[in-house]
Enzyme design. Structure first.
Site, short mmCIF file in Angstrom:
data_model
loop_
_atom_site.label_atom_id
_atom_site.label_comp_id
_atom_site.label_asym_id
_atom_site.label_seq_id
_atom_site.Cartn_x
_atom_site.Cartn_y
_atom_site.Cartn_z
N ASN A 44 51.58 15.28 28.46
CA ASN A 44 52.80 14.61 28.91
C ASN A 44 52.89 13.20 28.33
O ASN A 44 52.81 13.07 27.10
CB ASN A 44 53.04 14.73 30.42
CG ASN A 44 51.93 14.29 31.33
OD1 ASN A 44 50.86 14.89 31.35
ND2 ASN A 44 52.15 13.24 32.10
N ASP A 45 53.08 12.17 29.13
CA ASP A 45 53.49 10.84 28.62
C ASP A 45 52.73 10.33 27.39
O ASP A 45 51.49 10.39 27.36
CB ASP A 45 53.25 9.76 29.70
CG ASP A 45 53.79 10.12 31.06
OD1 ASP A 45 54.42 11.17 31.21
OD2 ASP A 45 53.55 9.32 31.99
N GLN A 61 48.87 11.57 27.74
CA GLN A 61 48.37 12.25 28.93
C GLN A 61 48.05 13.69 28.55
O GLN A 61 48.90 14.41 28.01
CB GLN A 61 49.45 12.21 30.03
CG GLN A 61 49.58 10.84 30.67
CD GLN A 61 48.36 10.52 31.54
OE1 GLN A 61 48.22 11.01 32.64
NE2 GLN A 61 47.46 9.70 31.01
N SER A 103 48.62 7.23 33.02
CA SER A 103 49.27 6.53 31.91
C SER A 103 48.95 5.05 31.84
O SER A 103 48.62 4.42 32.84
CB SER A 103 50.79 6.70 32.01
OG SER A 103 51.12 7.99 31.60
N ARG A 170 51.18 2.50 39.46
CA ARG A 170 50.68 3.05 38.19
C ARG A 170 51.49 2.67 36.96
O ARG A 170 52.54 2.07 37.05
CB ARG A 170 50.60 4.58 38.29
CG ARG A 170 51.91 5.27 38.62
CD ARG A 170 51.70 6.80 38.72
NE ARG A 170 52.89 7.46 39.19
CZ ARG A 170 53.17 7.69 40.48
NH1 ARG A 170 52.33 7.32 41.43
NH2 ARG A 170 54.29 8.28 40.82
N ASP A 171 50.95 3.09 35.80
CA ASP A 171 51.57 3.02 34.48
C ASP A 171 51.68 1.58 33.93
O ASP A 171 52.78 1.12 33.58
CB ASP A 171 52.97 3.69 34.47
CG ASP A 171 52.96 5.08 35.07
OD1 ASP A 171 51.89 5.71 35.08
OD2 ASP A 171 54.02 5.54 35.53
N GLU A 223 58.80 5.01 37.32
CA GLU A 223 57.53 5.14 36.61
C GLU A 223 57.63 4.49 35.23
O GLU A 223 58.72 4.17 34.76
CB GLU A 223 57.16 6.62 36.43
CG GLU A 223 56.81 7.33 37.73
CD GLU A 223 56.20 8.71 37.50
OE1 GLU A 223 55.20 9.02 38.15
OE2 GLU A 223 56.72 9.47 36.66
N TRP A 312 60.07 17.17 34.09
CA TRP A 312 59.16 17.67 35.13
C TRP A 312 59.73 18.86 35.88
O TRP A 312 59.00 19.59 36.54
CB TRP A 312 58.77 16.55 36.11
CG TRP A 312 57.73 15.64 35.53
CD1 TRP A 312 57.87 14.33 35.21
CD2 TRP A 312 56.37 15.99 35.19
NE1 TRP A 312 56.70 13.83 34.68
CE2 TRP A 312 55.77 14.84 34.66
CE3 TRP A 312 55.62 17.17 35.27
CZ2 TRP A 312 54.44 14.80 34.22
CZ3 TRP A 312 54.30 17.14 34.82
CH2 TRP A 312 53.72 15.98 34.31
#
Ligand SMILES: *[C@@H]1O[C@H](CO)[C@@H](O)[C@H](O)[C@H]1NC(C)=O
Ligand SMILES: *[C@@H]1O[C@H](CO)[C@@H](O)[C@H](O)[C@H]1NC(C)=O
Ligand SMILES: *[C@@H]1O[C@H](CO)[C@@H](O)[C@H](O)[C@H]1NC(C)=O
Ligand SMILES: *[C@@H]1O[C@H](CO)[C@@H](O)[C@H](O)[C@H]1NC(C)=O
Ligand SMILES: *[C@@H]1O[C@H](CO)[C@@H](O)[C@H](O)[C@H]1NC(C)=O
Ligand SMILES: *[C@@H]1O[C@H](CO)[C@@H](O)[C@H](O)[C@H]1NC(C)=O
Ligand SMILES: *[C@@H]1O[C@H](CO)[C@@H](O)[C@H](O)[C@H]1NC(C)=O
Length: 510
Positions: A44-45, A61, A103, A170-171, A223, A312
């Protein structure tokens, strides 16, 4: 659900276009050839994007043990041109099964501000990765450093560097703010619809500076915030020489088109506080498959970014194997304050000259034209200017990618009826049927320079379209059973088009 996944896997395992000099494992029917995808398993990311001395590094990710999201690591690939990628060893791994390396970003610490680096030479500078460590009880911000240019990392013994005792935090995306000579981190408090800015002199000690909350489209979570400086244009194409700050925030779930999307805020940043131009919600793409976009650290005055080309709502069940997901094309960004449409985030594919292979058609179309697709990797660049020689109420221009074996169709085009609208319709590709796999997208497209300019890349499971010099864009995944081997152009009377189609070589050709 498991049963249908297995049948998808079987149907996706037929290979075409095998090339002897291709990186092994990249020849499946639906495998993108000029968009990055991982060798196997789930991605993913994009994470830790940075550029130094001719090499782009992209981490991502990655679940190395499965084809759905989970067991998050940082996969790694490098490239000289953003189209030909070299898969590298996994760069960051969790210490135990209940940890996830989520991430984050990476910076080049040329001045050894972190103190991690001994005798690094300028050809081999220190790299610091800043990531979220996810555990069952909380999410904290952590760092790791690399003395070999970003290939292997050592986790900092003083981790975490930020712990606010939250499980929704996060991130982190870190940049160097030249004016204040400080590192600046943008990090999300997802369920509080907030981005928090922290500053630091050494990447280890962080001080909270401000919070940007409840702006734009809220959805259900914020995010992957990114703060970046972007060149401002004074028309669709012309650079004004000025720069502006842009804050990009990804939203999931709860995007306008469903699931995940990416929005942007033009504004000013003074080293501690971000002030948006206004409170409008503006999206990067009008399609549904561009999430978690991140910008490269260290590209000087070029703003280059990559997004995750999925959503997603369906990413865990799309019919590709033995991998899932791809990145968007690498894109170069600019800002333009369009007098009608307001602030637009102009994006265009970065220089594609290293993958342009063979021109398949170049000329003017007045009524209809079929263009045979072939002579390449299965990826194509198309470039179409439509002009309206005579206006009529409901004119339409169809550009349809067709599979001659299955008769499946991936349709794009222009509809002048109360528009003009540009539309994308993936309902005619039959390899994936799911209630949330929305199949039609449209946006208003005013005439631009030389007509309505529509261009982009068709790449085996991804269609990436750009309108009017990149003023609008959409990344759209599709899953056909047959190979789309024909582009059929059909115009209502009063319309004509200048068309150029080029076969692309594979980024996986060695
Ligand atoms: C892909 O190409 C390789 C040769 O490079 C071949 O051995 C393999 O069978 C092909 N994959 C499939 C699924 O046919
Ligand atoms: C980097 O910083 C550390 C800690 O201050 C120091 O020990 C080290 O000598 C520095 N490295 C260089 C090349 O200056
Ligand atoms: C750093 O370089 C100097 C001079 O080249 C050398 O004497 C020293 O041992 C090196 N230190 C480390 C930790 O490699
Ligand atoms: C950049 O890389 C080249 C090799 O590709 C190397 O010769 C040169 O020293 C490097 N320069 C810097 C500043 O890192
Ligand atoms: C590069 O961007 C900075 C702002 O980030 C600007 O001050 C500088 O003039 C730009 N340099 C060039 C060569 O455009
Ligand atoms: C465009 O395609 C639609 C069907 O998808 C068709 O009804 C229409 O007549 C087509 N128009 C042109 C100009 O080919
Ligand atoms: C078509 O594309 C090819 C390859 O990029 C380019 O050389 C050519 O100039 C283009 N032709 C037109 C009419 O745009």
């Amino acid at each position: 659900m498991k049963i249908s996944i297995v049948s998808f896997l079987v149907s996706a395992c037929v290979a075409v276009g095998v090339s002897a000099k291709m990186v092994p494992g990249y020849n499946q029917t639906r495998r993108p050839q000029v968009h990055f995808s991982p060798p196997v398993n789930f991605m993913n990311d994009p994470n830790g994007l940075f550029y130094y001395n001719g090499t782009y590094h992209m981490y991502y990710q990655y679940n190395p043990t499965g084809i759905t999201a989970g067991n998050q690591h940082w996969g790694h690939a490098t490239s000289d041109d953003l189209y030909h990628w070299h898969n590298q060893a996994i760069a960051l791994s969790p210490e135990s099964p209940d940890e996830g390396i989520f991430s984050g970003s990476a910076v080049v610490d040329v001045d050894n501000t972190s103190g991690f680096f001994g005798n690094q030479s300028s050809s081999n500078p220190g790299i610091v990765a800043i990531y979220t460590l996810n555990t069952p009880s909380k999410e904290t911000q952590n760092i790791a450093y690399s003395t070999d240019g970003g290939y292997t990392f050592t986790k900092y013994s003083g981790n975490p560097v930020i712990d606010i005792d939250s499980n929704q935090f996060r991130d982190p995306k870190v940049i160097w703010h030249a004016d204040t000579k400080k590192w600046v981190m943008a990090v999300a408090l997802p369920t509080q619809f907030s981005v928090v800015f922290y500053t630091s002199s050494d990447l280890k000690t962080w001080e909270k500076a401000s919070t940007f909350s409840h702006h734009g489209w809220l959805g259900n979570q914020f995010e992957c915030p990114n703060l970046v400086q972007v060149p401002v244009h004074n028309s669709q194409q012309q650079n004004s020489g000025e720069y502006k700050w842009v804050l990009v925030i990804s939203v999931n779930p709860g995007a306008p088109q469903g699931g995940s999307f990416t929005q942007f805020f033009p504004g000013e940043f003074d080293g501690t506080h971000f002030t948006p131009e206004d409170d409008a919600a503006r999206w990067v793409d009008f399609g549904k498959d561009n999430y978690a976009m991140q910008f490269f650290y260290g590209t000087q005055n070029k703003t280059l970014g990559v997004g995750w080309a999925s959503n997603w709502q369906y990413t865990n069940i799309v019919p590709t194997s033995p991998w899932r997901s791809a990145m968007t094309l690498p894109r170069q960004y600019a800002l333009w304050n369009d007098p009608v449409l307001s602030w637009q985030f102009i994006s265009n594919p970065t220089d594609m000259s290293t993958i342009m292979k063979k021109n398949l058609f170049s000329g003017k179309v007045t009524k209809s034209q079929n263009i045979k697709l072939g002579d390449g990797s299965g990826a194509y660049y198309f470039d179409i200017y439509v002009s309206q020689d005579q206006g009529q109420a409901t004119q339409r221009a169809n550009f349809t990618f067709i599979s001659s074996s299955t008769k499946e169709e991936l349709r794009i085009g222009l509809l002048m009826d109360n528009g003009p609208f540009f539309f994308i319709d993936r309902s005619g590709t039959k390899g994936f049927d799911y209630p949330l796999f929305t199949d039609k997208f449209a946006t208003i497209q005013y005439g631009g320079i030389g007509g309505w300019h529509v261009y982009g890349v068709l790449d085996k499971m991804i269609l990436e379209t750009f309108l009017n010099e990149g003023e609008q864009s959409a990344t759209t995944t599709y899953f056909s059973n047959g190979v789309l081997d024909k582009l059929s152009i059909s115009l209502d009377s009063g319309l004509s088009a200048t068309v150029n189609v080029t076969a692309l070589s594979s980024g996986w050709d060695q």
